[in-house]
Scaffold this active site. Structure first.
Site, PDB file in Angstrom:
ATOM      1  N   LYS A 260      60.222  90.575  35.473  1.00  0.00           N
ATOM      2  CA  LYS A 260      60.842  91.898  35.371  1.00  0.00           C
ATOM      3  C   LYS A 260      61.610  91.952  34.049  1.00  0.00           C
ATOM      4  O   LYS A 260      62.486  91.129  33.804  1.00  0.00           O
ATOM      5  CB  LYS A 260      61.802  92.130  36.542  1.00  0.00           C
ATOM      6  N   ASP A 265      69.519  98.532  32.726  1.00  0.00           N
ATOM      7  CA  ASP A 265      69.393  99.239  33.995  1.00  0.00           C
ATOM      8  C   ASP A 265      70.653 100.068  34.246  1.00  0.00           C
ATOM      9  O   ASP A 265      71.644  99.571  34.774  1.00  0.00           O
ATOM     10  CB  ASP A 265      69.168  98.230  35.136  1.00  0.00           C
ATOM     11  N   LYS A 272      74.383 103.931  38.326  1.00  0.00           N
ATOM     12  CA  LYS A 272      75.290 102.868  38.766  1.00  0.00           C
ATOM     13  C   LYS A 272      76.708 103.212  38.338  1.00  0.00           C
ATOM     14  O   LYS A 272      76.903 103.795  37.265  1.00  0.00           O
ATOM     15  CB  LYS A 272      74.916 101.548  38.079  1.00  0.00           C
ATOM     16  N   ASP A 283      69.067  92.519  32.925  1.00  0.00           N
ATOM     17  CA  ASP A 283      68.034  92.861  33.901  1.00  0.00           C
ATOM     18  C   ASP A 283      66.617  92.567  33.396  1.00  0.00           C
ATOM     19  O   ASP A 283      65.640  92.882  34.063  1.00  0.00           O
ATOM     20  CB  ASP A 283      68.184  94.348  34.286  1.00  0.00           C
ATOM     21  N   ASP A 342      67.365 103.643  41.042  1.00  0.00           N
ATOM     22  CA  ASP A 342      67.955 102.340  40.731  1.00  0.00           C
ATOM     23  C   ASP A 342      67.136 101.185  41.328  1.00  0.00           C
ATOM     24  O   ASP A 342      67.367 100.029  41.000  1.00  0.00           O
ATOM     25  CB  ASP A 342      69.400 102.300  41.230  1.00  0.00           C
ATOM     26  N   GLU A 344      64.305 100.292  40.449  1.00  0.00           N
ATOM     27  CA  GLU A 344      63.271 100.466  39.421  1.00  0.00           C
ATOM     28  C   GLU A 344      62.465  99.209  39.160  1.00  0.00           C
ATOM     29  O   GLU A 344      61.333  99.280  38.682  1.00  0.00           O
ATOM     30  CB  GLU A 344      63.928 100.946  38.118  1.00  0.00           C
ATOM     31  N   ARG A 346      61.051  97.015  41.125  1.00  0.00           N
ATOM     32  CA  ARG A 346      59.808  96.907  41.900  1.00  0.00           C
ATOM     33  C   ARG A 346      58.767  97.893  41.393  1.00  0.00           C
ATOM     34  O   ARG A 346      57.562  97.639  41.483  1.00  0.00           O
ATOM     35  CB  ARG A 346      60.121  97.093  43.396  1.00  0.00           C
TER      36      ARG A 346
HETATM   37  N1  BES Z   1      68.896  95.203  38.590  1.00  0.00           N
HETATM   38  C1  BES Z   1      69.360  95.574  39.877  1.00  0.00           C
HETATM   39  C2  BES Z   1      69.731  94.359  40.747  1.00  0.00           C
HETATM   40  C3  BES Z   1      70.859  93.513  40.232  1.00  0.00           C
HETATM   41  C4  BES Z   1      72.151  93.756  40.633  1.00  0.00           C
HETATM   42  C5  BES Z   1      70.613  92.447  39.388  1.00  0.00           C
HETATM   43  C6  BES Z   1      73.190  92.961  40.163  1.00  0.00           C
HETATM   44  C7  BES Z   1      71.644  91.642  38.913  1.00  0.00           C
HETATM   45  C8  BES Z   1      72.940  91.904  39.314  1.00  0.00           C
HETATM   46  C9  BES Z   1      68.288  96.378  40.593  1.00  0.00           C
HETATM   47  O1  BES Z   1      67.481  97.161  39.785  1.00  0.00           O
HETATM   48  C10 BES Z   1      68.977  97.309  41.533  1.00  0.00           C
HETATM   49  O2  BES Z   1      69.684  98.163  41.066  1.00  0.00           O
HETATM   50  N2  BES Z   1      68.755  97.141  42.830  1.00  0.00           N
HETATM   51  C11 BES Z   1      69.335  97.974  43.814  1.00  0.00           C
HETATM   52  C12 BES Z   1      68.263  98.362  44.805  1.00  0.00           C
HETATM   53  C13 BES Z   1      68.692  99.410  45.783  1.00  0.00           C
HETATM   54  C14 BES Z   1      68.926 100.722  45.072  1.00  0.00           C
HETATM   55  C15 BES Z   1      67.613  99.565  46.836  1.00  0.00           C
HETATM   56  C16 BES Z   1      70.452  97.179  44.496  1.00  0.00           C
HETATM   57  O3  BES Z   1      70.273  95.979  44.704  1.00  0.00           O
HETATM   58  O4  BES Z   1      71.494  97.746  44.757  1.00  0.00           O
HETATM   59 ZN    ZN Z   2      67.247  96.513  37.867  1.00  0.00          ZN
HETATM   60 MN    MN Z   3      68.355  99.072  39.386  1.00  0.00          MN
END
Ligand code: BES
Ligand code: ZN
Ligand code: MN
Length: 490
Positions: A260, A265, A272, A283, A342, A344, A346
């Site tokens: 990824k 992000d 966020k 990210d 968010d 994104e 996947r």
């Molecule tokens: N890049 C983030 C996950 C992340 C969070 C990585 C903190 C490193 C540190 C990912 O894209 C994300 O935002 N995931 C969301 C998914 C949710 C919206 C279903 C999450 O984990 O909150």
């Molecule tokens: Zn992300």
């Molecule tokens: Mn995200």
């Protein structure tokens, strides 16, 4: 914007003579088991048993990783001797060798030194020596990359005694791969965006002898990669897919590693909060890991075919951003409903995995800073493993255990499948509420790997650290570089 700076590259040599006064610092191990080493004995004798006297008075700690800085009052000895504790029973431990060497180098990085000698080879078995060298090299990279008055220094030359040339060469390659990965992650999103990441990958490919294909936005369009294009749609920096190939195994099917690479992000329209966004330059750690590993695979001349695929996009907000409720037809034909912009990673990986599958790999390992849920489940230091193929998962787990990078498997029961089903499309990009979020993300990805044996590694926790430890700086960790290099060579 900032210019990118060269990576640290101390001259690394194999030392055959004893260290002398031309050495600035001599690094020697001291074991808790009262075992001695040739170098320690020699120092001790040259100073009339001074090391014994210090040990008898308990002024030296032999605890694992404890640093004792000594100034020997002995002519022709190096001006500084750094005795570092090796603890108990660490001779066979690659993790101990890596961390102890790294700790020693980090303990002297406030001075700019011409020559550092490391005699730690005597304290560890030859099977750990490449890890020892890699630890010393990896410690030369720090996150203070943009201090105008450098506060962190790298020795001009590091000499290793008691280690074969082969272990030195291998360790240097592994260490440089970790540095490469960490640098790419530590550099801000203004420097590393999809196009500049791809340019960096091209440089690495050229230098190390990998072949490379870069898909720009036109090619992505032509290939039907609408998912990665959707994530990148809100950004002024268009997405890329980078495919790196190493040919070392004749006509066998390749191993594939996929990363990824969300270079920033923001969350997109599902924005966020500031606290959650500050570190989101990290990210793209999965993609950076792929590039570091591929560089080392080529330099080591691994006798396997290996391909590395990076899905690169920037998740931003503008009038052209992808939106909640959008339905996207991915490259493999499956449709996805976007319920949270968010989630994104996947979406980027959907097309990236499909492009990978088309290369007919024997197995796929993907790395992604995918979910906060994985951090809730396992904490900051442990990567989550999710798979459709237990032997593949076991093989990578074993490599991770040997290298001391903690991983833990999460289940992929069928009962989770319905949680990513969508009413309007085949699947949706969020699970049901927050529950099992790491697993529902993996279930989404599983739709894009077909029957290929596949392992997903969620590195959201360990890829980026808030604080430093004696053996490593805060920021990017380079986690999984050692594990994957161990695995591809097993
Ligand atoms: N890049 C983030 C996950 C992340 C969070 C990585 C903190 C490193 C540190 C990912 O894209 C994300 O935002 N995931 C969301 C998914 C949710 C919206 C279903 C999450 O984990 O909150
Ligand atoms: Zn992300
Ligand atoms: Mn995200």
């Amino acid at each position: 914007m900032l210019e990118s700076l060269p990576l640290p590259s101390p001259h690394v040599n194999r030392l055959t003579d004893a260290s002398d006064a031309t050495t600035d610092v001599l690094i020697v191990g001291v074991s808790a088991k009262q075992e001695s080493s040739a170098t320690l004995d020699r120092l001790n004798k040259a100073g009339d048993g001074w090391i014994d006297r210090l040990r008898n008075r308990n002024t030296i700690s032999s605890k694992r990783g404890k640093v004792n800085k000594l100034i020997p009052a002995v002519s022709d000895a190096p001006p500084v001797v750094l005795l570092i504790g090796t603890g108990d029973d660490t001779r066979n431990s690659r993790v101990a060798a890596f961390e102890i060497a790294a700790t020693a180098i980090r303990a002297i990085n406030n001075n700019s030194l011409a020559r550092v000698d490391i005699a730690l080879g005597e304290d560890f078995d030859p099977t750990t020596h490449d890890a020892l060298v890699a630890g010393a090299i990896s410690a030369c990279e720090n996150l203070a990359i943009y201090h105008s008055d450098p506060s962190v220094h790298v020795p001009e030359a590091i000499h290793f005694s008691g280690i074969s040339q082969d272990a030195i060469d291998r360790g240097q390659i592994i260490g440089q791969a970790i540095i490469q990965t960490r640098r790419l992650v530590n550099e801000p999103a203004g420097v590393i965006y999809p196009e500049s990441f791809a340019a960096r990958a091209s440089e690495v490919a050229e230098k190390s002898g990998l072949s490379i294909e870069v898909w720009d936005e036109k090619k992505l369009e032509a290939e039907g990669c609408r998912a990665i294009l959707a994530v990148g749609a809100g950004s002024a920096r268009p997405p890329r897919i980078v495919i790196l190939r190493h040919q070392g195994g004749g006509d066998e099917a390749p191993l594939a590693i996929v990363g990824k690479g969300v270079t920033f992000d923001s969350g997109g329209l599902s924005i966020k909060p500031g606290d959650g966004m500050v570190d989101m330059k990290c990210d793209m750690a999965g993609a950076a890991t792929v590039l570091g590993v591929m560089q080392a695979v080529a330099q080591l001349g691994v006798k396997r075919n290996v391909i590395g695929v990076c899905g690169l996009a920037e998740n931003m907000i503008s009038g052209t951003s992808y939106k909640l409720g959008d339905v996207i037809k991915t490259r493999n034909g499956k449709t996805i409903e976007i319920l949270n912009t968010d989630a994104e990673g996947r979406v980027v990986l959907a097309d990236t995995l499909d492009v990978t599958v088309e290369n007919a790999p024997s197995s796929i390992v993907d790395l992604a800073t995918l979910t906060g849920a994985c951090m809730v489940a396992l904490g900051m230091e442990v990567a989550g493993l999710m798979t459709n193929n237990q032997p593949l998962c076991d093989a990578v787990s074993q490599a991770a255990n040997e290298e001391g990078e903690p991983v833990w498997q999460l289940p992929m029961f069928d009962l989770y499948d319905e949680k990513v089903k969508s009413k309007v499309a085949d699947i949706k990009n969020v699970g049901e509420g927050r529950w099992g979020g790491a697993i529902t993300a993996a279930k989404f990805l599983e739709n894009f790997v077909g029957d290929t044996p596949w392992l997903h590694i969620d590195i959201a926790g360990p890829a980026f650290n808030d604080s430093s430890k004696p053996h490593r700086d805060a920021g990017a960790s380079g986690v999984m570089v050692r594990t994957l290099l161990n695995w591809v060579q097993s």
